[in-house]
Design a protein around this motif. Sequence first.
Motif, PDB file in Angstrom:
ATOM      1  N   GLN A   3       0.799  -1.100   0.090  1.00 36.06           N
ATOM      2  CA  GLN A   3       0.011   0.108  -0.060  1.00 36.06           C
ATOM      3  C   GLN A   3       0.949   1.209  -0.146  1.00 36.06           C
ATOM      4  O   GLN A   3       0.649   2.375  -0.645  1.00 36.06           O
ATOM      5  N   LEU A   4       1.911   1.165   0.654  1.00 32.44           N
ATOM      6  CA  LEU A   4       2.858   2.612   0.927  1.00 32.44           C
ATOM      7  C   LEU A   4       3.499   2.778  -0.470  1.00 32.44           C
ATOM      8  O   LEU A   4       3.562   3.769  -0.856  1.00 32.44           O
ATOM      9  N   LYS A   5       3.758   1.682  -1.212  1.00 33.53           N
ATOM     10  CA  LYS A   5       4.434   1.797  -2.533  1.00 33.53           C
ATOM     11  C   LYS A   5       3.714   2.265  -3.447  1.00 33.53           C
ATOM     12  O   LYS A   5       4.107   3.003  -4.674  1.00 33.53           O
ATOM     13  N   LYS A   6       2.225   2.365  -3.272  1.00 36.94           N
ATOM     14  CA  LYS A   6       1.484   3.086  -4.330  1.00 36.94           C
ATOM     15  C   LYS A   6       1.428   4.521  -4.029  1.00 36.94           C
ATOM     16  O   LYS A   6       0.818   5.281  -5.031  1.00 36.94           O
ATOM     17  N   ILE A   7       1.930   5.107  -2.872  1.00 35.55           N
ATOM     18  CA  ILE A   7       2.121   6.525  -2.766  1.00 35.55           C
ATOM     19  C   ILE A   7       3.458   6.809  -3.484  1.00 35.55           C
ATOM     20  O   ILE A   7       4.470   6.608  -3.178  1.00 35.55           O
ATOM     21  N   LEU A  48      -2.755   9.077   3.698  1.00 33.39           N
ATOM     22  CA  LEU A  48      -2.000   8.457   2.201  1.00 33.39           C
ATOM     23  C   LEU A  48      -3.379   7.751   1.750  1.00 33.39           C
ATOM     24  O   LEU A  48      -3.898   6.644   2.115  1.00 33.39           O
ATOM     25  N   VAL A  49      -3.870   8.232   0.668  1.00 34.37           N
ATOM     26  CA  VAL A  49      -4.942   7.599  -0.059  1.00 34.37           C
ATOM     27  C   VAL A  49      -4.610   6.570  -0.867  1.00 34.37           C
ATOM     28  O   VAL A  49      -3.918   6.720  -1.778  1.00 34.37           O
ATOM     29  N   VAL A  50      -5.307   5.267  -0.611  1.00 35.52           N
ATOM     30  CA  VAL A  50      -4.876   4.235  -1.485  1.00 35.52           C
ATOM     31  C   VAL A  50      -6.177   3.564  -2.087  1.00 35.52           C
ATOM     32  O   VAL A  50      -5.815   2.929  -3.086  1.00 35.52           O
ATOM     33  N   LYS A  51      -7.112   3.972  -1.682  1.00 26.00           N
ATOM     34  CA  LYS A  51      -8.290   3.401  -2.493  1.00 26.00           C
ATOM     35  C   LYS A  51      -9.584   4.389  -2.421  1.00 26.00           C
ATOM     36  O   LYS A  51      -9.740   5.191  -1.269  1.00 26.00           O
ATOM     37  N   GLY A  52     -10.381   4.512  -3.340  1.00 23.85           N
ATOM     38  CA  GLY A  52     -11.263   5.748  -3.409  1.00 23.85           C
ATOM     39  C   GLY A  52     -11.087   6.809  -3.671  1.00 23.85           C
ATOM     40  O   GLY A  52     -10.027   7.039  -4.542  1.00 23.85           O
ATOM     41  N   SER A  53     -11.793   7.808  -3.416  1.00 26.14           N
ATOM     42  CA  SER A  53     -11.300   9.484  -3.538  1.00 26.14           C
ATOM     43  C   SER A  53     -11.936  10.301  -2.447  1.00 26.14           C
ATOM     44  O   SER A  53     -12.985   9.877  -1.741  1.00 26.14           O
ATOM     45  N   VAL A  54     -11.418  11.386  -2.173  1.00 21.94           N
ATOM     46  CA  VAL A  54     -11.875  12.361  -1.206  1.00 21.94           C
ATOM     47  C   VAL A  54     -11.690  13.756  -1.709  1.00 21.94           C
ATOM     48  O   VAL A  54     -11.094  14.009  -2.852  1.00 21.94           O
ATOM     49  N   LYS A  55     -12.472  14.503  -0.981  1.00 21.72           N
ATOM     50  CA  LYS A  55     -12.485  15.954  -1.210  1.00 21.72           C
ATOM     51  C   LYS A  55     -11.814  16.835  -0.274  1.00 21.72           C
ATOM     52  O   LYS A  55     -12.170  16.591   0.893  1.00 21.72           O
ATOM     53  N   ILE A  56     -11.398  17.823  -0.540  1.00 18.28           N
ATOM     54  CA  ILE A  56     -10.673  18.878   0.312  1.00 18.28           C
ATOM     55  C   ILE A  56     -11.899  20.123   0.229  1.00 18.28           C
ATOM     56  O   ILE A  56     -11.836  20.430  -0.845  1.00 18.28           O
ATOM     57  N   VAL A  57     -12.443  20.372   1.605  1.00 23.67           N
ATOM     58  CA  VAL A  57     -13.629  21.263   1.250  1.00 23.67           C
ATOM     59  C   VAL A  57     -13.510  22.279   2.277  1.00 23.67           C
ATOM     60  O   VAL A  57     -13.072  22.045   3.468  1.00 23.67           O
ATOM     61  N   LYS A  58     -13.722  23.637   1.973  1.00 22.41           N
ATOM     62  CA  LYS A  58     -13.452  24.683   3.075  1.00 22.41           C
ATOM     63  C   LYS A  58     -15.191  25.197   3.391  1.00 22.41           C
ATOM     64  O   LYS A  58     -15.812  25.270   2.234  1.00 22.41           O
ATOM     65  N   GLU A  59     -15.309  25.083   4.498  1.00 18.33           N
ATOM     66  CA  GLU A  59     -16.815  24.989   5.092  1.00 18.33           C
ATOM     67  C   GLU A  59     -17.123  26.032   5.540  1.00 18.33           C
ATOM     68  O   GLU A  59     -16.303  26.864   6.683  1.00 18.33           O
ATOM     69  N   GLY A  63     -23.146  28.246   5.141  1.00 16.32           N
ATOM     70  CA  GLY A  63     -23.681  26.980   4.709  1.00 16.32           C
ATOM     71  C   GLY A  63     -23.086  26.624   3.367  1.00 16.32           C
ATOM     72  O   GLY A  63     -23.479  25.503   2.792  1.00 16.32           O
ATOM     73  N   LYS A  64     -22.432  27.741   2.749  1.00 14.08           N
ATOM     74  CA  LYS A  64     -22.034  27.267   1.614  1.00 14.08           C
ATOM     75  C   LYS A  64     -20.360  26.674   1.526  1.00 14.08           C
ATOM     76  O   LYS A  64     -19.802  26.792   2.678  1.00 14.08           O
ATOM     77  N   ASN A  65     -20.017  25.893   0.579  1.00 18.50           N
ATOM     78  CA  ASN A  65     -18.863  25.216   0.633  1.00 18.50           C
ATOM     79  C   ASN A  65     -18.023  25.619  -0.707  1.00 18.50           C
ATOM     80  O   ASN A  65     -18.498  25.891  -1.558  1.00 18.50           O
ATOM     81  N   ALA A  66     -16.748  25.201  -0.579  1.00 19.43           N
ATOM     82  CA  ALA A  66     -15.746  25.606  -1.701  1.00 19.43           C
ATOM     83  C   ALA A  66     -14.826  24.366  -1.463  1.00 19.43           C
ATOM     84  O   ALA A  66     -14.082  23.991  -0.868  1.00 19.43           O
ATOM     85  N   ILE A  67     -15.239  23.449  -2.647  1.00 16.56           N
ATOM     86  CA  ILE A  67     -14.146  22.371  -2.976  1.00 16.56           C
ATOM     87  C   ILE A  67     -12.899  22.531  -3.439  1.00 16.56           C
ATOM     88  O   ILE A  67     -12.703  23.245  -4.451  1.00 16.56           O
ATOM     89  N   MET A  68     -11.699  22.579  -2.676  1.00 18.56           N
ATOM     90  CA  MET A  68     -10.361  22.915  -3.018  1.00 18.56           C
ATOM     91  C   MET A  68      -9.696  21.903  -3.896  1.00 18.56           C
ATOM     92  O   MET A  68      -8.625  22.284  -4.499  1.00 18.56           O
ATOM     93  N   GLY A  69     -10.268  20.593  -3.795  1.00 18.26           N
ATOM     94  CA  GLY A  69      -9.356  19.548  -4.613  1.00 18.26           C
ATOM     95  C   GLY A  69     -10.054  18.120  -4.436  1.00 18.26           C
ATOM     96  O   GLY A  69     -10.742  18.062  -3.349  1.00 18.26           O
ATOM     97  N   ILE A  70      -9.887  17.431  -5.421  1.00 17.15           N
ATOM     98  CA  ILE A  70     -10.061  16.100  -5.392  1.00 17.15           C
ATOM     99  C   ILE A  70      -9.123  15.076  -5.625  1.00 17.15           C
ATOM    100  O   ILE A  70      -8.185  15.378  -6.487  1.00 17.15           O
ATOM    101  N   PHE A  71      -8.786  14.101  -4.810  1.00 17.62           N
ATOM    102  CA  PHE A  71      -7.731  13.393  -4.559  1.00 17.62           C
ATOM    103  C   PHE A  71      -8.229  11.670  -4.529  1.00 17.62           C
ATOM    104  O   PHE A  71      -8.762  11.543  -3.796  1.00 17.62           O
ATOM    105  N   GLY A  72      -7.562  10.990  -5.475  1.00 13.01           N
ATOM    106  CA  GLY A  72      -7.524   9.638  -5.671  1.00 13.01           C
ATOM    107  C   GLY A  72      -6.601   8.847  -4.902  1.00 13.01           C
ATOM    108  O   GLY A  72      -5.378   9.418  -4.279  1.00 13.01           O
ATOM    109  N   PRO A  73      -6.361   7.521  -5.405  1.00  7.89           N
ATOM    110  CA  PRO A  73      -5.318   6.397  -4.949  1.00  7.89           C
ATOM    111  C   PRO A  73      -3.930   7.038  -5.449  1.00  7.89           C
ATOM    112  O   PRO A  73      -3.684   7.763  -6.460  1.00  7.89           O
ATOM    113  N   GLY A  74      -3.281   7.126  -4.409  1.00 11.24           N
ATOM    114  CA  GLY A  74      -1.676   7.470  -4.557  1.00 11.24           C
ATOM    115  C   GLY A  74      -1.489   8.837  -4.238  1.00 11.24           C
ATOM    116  O   GLY A  74      -0.276   9.255  -4.112  1.00 11.24           O
TER     117      GLY A  74
END
Length: 224
Positions: A3-7, A48-59, A63-74
């Motif tokens: 898993q670490l080698k995937k980063i 360290l994201v190894v499966k799926g995807s996450v979002k970085i969000v400023k809340e 009530g409004k949000n701003a998504i700063m980035g989308i990050f997937g495996p690696g």
Amino acid sequence: MEQLKKIKLFSRLPEETLKWLNSKVTWEEFDKGSYLFREGEIAEKTYLVVKGSVKIVKEFSSGKNAIMGIFGPGSLVAEVAAVDNRPYPASCVALESSSAGAVPAKVFQELLKKEPNVAIMMIAGLGYKLRELTENLGAISVMPVDKRLARLLHKLAPSMGVKSASNVEITLHMTRRDMAEIIGTSFEVVERSLKKFREDNLISVDGKKITIHDYQKLEEMFED
């Protein structure tokens, strides 16, 4: 270890260092919508994201949000927060069922001392993220919405898309509202833009799947 080698940042670490790091990492599973961390919390871990995807969000309190980035495996998430001893500046939320390794901040700092090349690669990675953020902000300020949406789909295609002879099929684990937050518009405007893209036969939509029929034309839309 695998898993670490995937980063990307850790892919060339010596075996001994990898074993040491592996003994310090806690592997965690996150359901869709779960928080890896919240804005304002003490930044005690890098993820360290190894499966799926996450979002970085400023809340915001409005009530409004701003998504700063989308990050997937690696991807490495919150690396700066773990070395500057300050709270997380934004939240991290799983867009789908995801797996990530949590590295304590002190361990990450020790790794940078052990392996200076990791620090150099991390700086390069941060530079890339800064350029992406600058480009996104610039696009929001000057581009029409349809061009912003075309740019977003073009950006997501390499990491979330599967390419065939003539099409690129993207499975989006984000809502239309997420897409609207990324490009700085409303849900309704995104829906209208997607409808226009469909009418122009640029894309087709089937639930979470968006198939790009003319990738080059999509690119030309926001580069004009």
